[in-house]
Design a protein around this motif. Sequence first.
Motif, PDB file in Angstrom:
ATOM      1  N   ASP B 284       1.107  -2.377   9.265  1.00 44.41           N
ATOM      2  CA  ASP B 284       1.058  -3.734   9.828  1.00 44.41           C
ATOM      3  C   ASP B 284       2.385  -4.068  10.512  1.00 44.41           C
ATOM      4  N   TYR B 309      -9.187   0.713   8.015  1.00 44.32           N
ATOM      5  CA  TYR B 309      -8.202  -0.332   8.296  1.00 44.32           C
ATOM      6  C   TYR B 309      -8.956  -1.648   8.568  1.00 44.32           C
ATOM      7  N   LYS B 313      -7.707  -7.633  12.021  1.00 42.37           N
ATOM      8  CA  LYS B 313      -6.331  -8.102  12.193  1.00 42.37           C
ATOM      9  C   LYS B 313      -6.074  -8.333  13.679  1.00 42.37           C
TER      10      LYS B 313
END
Lengths: 525, 525
Positions: B284, B309, B313
């Motif tokens: 990240d 993942y 995001k």
Amino acid sequence: MTITRRVLLGTTLATGAMAVAPHAAAARGTQVERWGVHEIVLDGPAGGNPFDDVRLTGLFQSGERQIEVPGFYDGAGVYRIRFSPPDLGQWRWRTTSNVAALDGRTGAFDSVAPGPGNRGPVRISRDGYHFAHADGTPYRPVGTTSYSWALQSDARCAETLATLKAAPFNKIRMLVFPNVASVATDPFVRTGGGPKDWDPTRPDPDYFRRFEDRIIRLGELGIEADVILFHPYDATRGYSGMIRADDERYLRYVVARFGAYRNVWWSMANEYDIVESKTVADWDHLFQVLVAADPHDRLRSIHQLHVYYDHRKPWITHASVQHGAAPLDDGRVHPHRLFAQKAVIFDEVIYEGNSSKRWARLSGEELVERFWWGTLGGCYVGHGEVFSSEDNPDISWLGQGGALHGTSPPRLAFLRQVLEDAPIPGIDPLQQFWDYHLGGRDFTWYLKYFGREQPTEWQMRLPTRAADPHHQFRVDVLDTWNMTVTPVEGVFNMVQLDEYDVHDPARPTVALPGKPYIALRIVKV
Amino acid sequence: MTITRRVLLGTTLATGAMAVAPHAAAARGTQVERWGVHEIVLDGPAGGNPFDDVRLTGLFQSGERQIEVPGFYDGAGVYRIRFSPPDLGQWRWRTTSNVAALDGRTGAFDSVAPGPGNRGPVRISRDGYHFAHADGTPYRPVGTTSYSWALQSDARCAETLATLKAAPFNKIRMLVFPNVASVATDPFVRTGGGPKDWDPTRPDPDYFRRFEDRIIRLGELGIEADVILFHPYDATRGYSGMIRADDERYLRYVVARFGAYRNVWWSMANEYDIVESKTVADWDHLFQVLVAADPHDRLRSIHQLHVYYDHRKPWITHASVQHGAAPLDDGRVHPHRLFAQKAVIFDEVIYEGNSSKRWARLSGEELVERFWWGTLGGCYVGHGEVFSSEDNPDISWLGQGGALHGTSPPRLAFLRQVLEDAPIPGIDPLQQFWDYHLGGRDFTWYLKYFGREQPTEWQMRLPTRAADPHHQFRVDVLDTWNMTVTPVEGVFNMVQLDEYDVHDPARPTVALPGKPYIALRIVKV
């Protein structure tokens, strides 16, 4: 001021409150089961708007541990604080309020060993993908949905509870706000005769007292109450279209009232994505409010129609998913775990029923098949049924509860027994990249399922590398529809077949009955 | 100080830099294609550690728009700033540096209409699930993987480029750090003879210059370079095991060097979840560094082995997924869109090949089938192959590039043409809850696929409610393996069949050839 002790969901259900002076209570050694409910009852102001004017919390302390628990107004000048002790030992408490009569009250009680049937609330298992009670007992969800059953007459509710007592379900999804014709229709105080004539700033304690009575009775049956806080089906009344301050007050009220009962789960909404008045940011905010308001930290999720919520968000404890076709193949199921990285319940997979609507006309076979593929994929599945009759076209288990008419429940009882006998913490998908269609635990316990296929034999290859442990296995043939378990004689002595698999060269296949809905349970000897 | 103008990936590739004084350049009206590369070349210090000691950025301004672009050190005292103008018009620039010789330099150029073949960088389509060039031309990814092709000899690279020129692929996944035997092995300056004798604070410009030459040549072929920044396969050298400061310096270097080329995509890692030295929090963080370092805002993703993942995001532009079995059923594919809420590329679905390893022994048929199911599920799929010979057991397209030996590429060319002819922005899964196995656009354009099934007819029902638009359709039978398109004579006049579907009562079925790998393309007349 009175203090009431209730020991709920484990010993007897006290319907009359026993009033004692606080110091007397402590002196007499008030006892509450661990994970039971200790309720403090206080007299306070009945005027103004107690929901907005009065702030009340109890601080519970045991050793180093402190837990702040919000109170709530129960009408007629009565205020309550409900607390479920997470640990054994003595707990002392003190209230804080902006009202003198409610402030600075103190007391104590002893949290004692839980009684029979009290295993504590359901939590997420340590691996993240399954469930267990707080005492460590595995919990394998086999849920159903009856949206407005709790809002029906006492007689119908009693019928529903009797049905549930004989049914395999250990969780039920239920709405706070009605979605079908109901006896209880007014969660908020009425201000007139029109559908919108209600005051969102004044929850009606009678409505919520009725609802919590249903929660308690579910608890007595060992059934989790998956309480759905909002839904999109009440455009007439608009309970899910309140402004944010009213949503927050409502949430805090429900959580303070119900949250101490250990069988409560929170579902923020049904089909959240078609609640027109709220955005994802609104839902996220309401989760913040919920987390802050819930010292008991009950399980939290949210249910969608089209748009999957982001189940990785930290306030989500498990994914609640609606999908009509995903649990028709474990290869469709397990990606949900890959994405959520959490336990997944397919709470709605369309329903068994006789409806003309495609979402409520599954055969029992079709619904039960979804449970099995969901199980193989390491997830859990929920039941629902809609059988309407000419006499009662608008009545169904899905809406109002009552009786069950489908053919799936006995088969789900059979499945539940298989789940109860499965390893701890639960069944995981195995070798998902390679389409083995196997669930279980590597090297020791496998479940194989054939769905609608009708093979007469199966090449028994188990994914095991040379460096992995090798074992002997016994096999049960499960007829998941006819509910029979037929052990295969003898054992299978597995040796390496190739780089990836083991088999028994002396008996490389398992004979199968050539019928649909067959499963195999393969267990290390 | 010199200024170099290069107009890349659109007109001719200038291999010799043209040096002009900055004011002269502006006066003469230096021209760069929109989405091409304007390169500023500056002379600065060669001593110390220029990678750490020298800070250099260029601020590019056109009208109200300002873009700050990091420069980089290219060895021998040469510094470069590369900028790709996103808009037409005059751009003025000024450098900022902590080194006087590099600070306060200014210049200007005109961004002019792109030449043939220059459609701008690939972006995410407005709906979020597909791709398009900046000029609006749809981009339908049909990618391949050749991890270390760019690190091979010039002769082998030339062979790979010749292969790609004749192949259907418009994207290639490629590692910055080698994973197999390579000619270029040292991204960082060597400090001795041992495998760990390299200095992470000093990228070797020669290594990266070679790599960017390959990027540029791909661009000339209209192929996107999906540049993989880290991978877990170099335990000997440990390039993916650097400390955070070294990772950051490396990332910034790569992004400053390569990011202006419009065919660059970023893949943060291959199989990120088995890079032992890094946690999800590390990845990240590296995405934050990448976003901050990349004013050109190239596409960003990350590729996994086991642990998906969280593609929701915000720095992830599209999901890059490895799954060997998911694209065997569109019902397994589309949940990936439901979770990611973004475009999904199954970049690795195991490979065509003759390996004894199960991840590299698909037949061409098996690989092509995965592309079709992925397409029906509204996603994209990537190719790879491993054919080793007795002469060259360690050489494969997957590792080093060279020639292709599999049977899938011509069929992927056929698929690509079907994709190019499909509606804009792309093919979406239709009626996912109901297992129609249809992709396309509601009411106007459908793709149906039968995989390994060999039906001789299909009941043509299309999901259409009474209130939806009703149309006439023509049908093409696509033999996806034999690469034929056979129009079905006449049209289908669809009328409502039931609550959910339309059909043509005069011809309710479509005749099929009874062969595997058949698809239907159903297009509104």
